[in-house]
Design a protein around this motif. Structure first.
Motif: not given
Length: 193
Positions: A35-41
């Motif tokens: 989820x964080x990778x998608x949001x901030x990647x």
């Protein structure tokens, strides 16, 4: 200075994990990191940089930066807190982040539904601070270009980059020191209780 505007946009500093993007079902650790990778990647400095790792999340839990996790699953409230930790740890020490979030963790553990309102306020303030940053950068660029005209001894491209780097570093240090001062004040109030 269109190049600087492009750079700022590529950093995706205004990108935040909105409440609607956080699933209402509890997530396993791998799902949280994804989820964080998608949001901030998109805003990573280097492609192989990690946004959030299992080790980081475990350290947050062990360091009591989060209220207890149940059955190895992370609630929506855990994800909101992890996002705030993610944002704060770029500037503050982990101990400072813990001190800042302790009252919020205590309240969330007792009344989880109240965190959503705080999180929405947090996102609103962050969005407004991003708008102010964009305005400040425009002013800074104009100041640097005025100085560049006054000083022809150095390569003008180098001088422009140097002055921008020095100014951003100074702004960052100033904001960090102010945040640390507020953390110290929070700690003093807590100790008096």
């Amino acid at each position: 200075m269109d190049k600087l505007a492009e750079m700022l946009k590529s950093l995706e500093l205004d990108q935040q994990l909105n409440i609607e993007e956080i699933p209402t079902i509890d997530l396993y650790m791998d799902q949280v990191t994804q989820l964080f990778e998608r949001a901030y990647g998109e805003g990573k400095r280097k492609p192989d940089d990690k946004i959030l790792t299992k080790t980081m999340i475990n350290n947050y839990a062990k360091g009591k930066l989060l209220f207890p996790i149940k059955n190895k699953k992370y609630s929506k409230e855990h994800v909101m807190l992890i996002n705030m930790i993610y944002q704060l740890k770029g500037t503050l020490s982990i101990n400072d982040v813990k001190d800042v979030l302790d009252p919020l963790n205590t309240q969330t553990e007792a009344e989880p539904e109240k965190l959503s309102s705080v999180y929405e306020d947090y996102l609103s303030v962050v969005h407004k601070s991003h708008e102010r940053l964009m305005n400040e950068v425009d002013i800074l660029v104009q100041d640097v270009q005025d100085k560049k005209k006054d000083n022809s001894d150095l390569n003008s491209d180098y001088l422009e980059q140097f002055l921008l780097i020095a100014s951003f570093a100074h702004m960052s240090n100033s904001y960090r020191k102010m945040a640390e001062k507020l953390v110290d004040e929070l700690e003093e109030k807590h100790e008096k209780k």
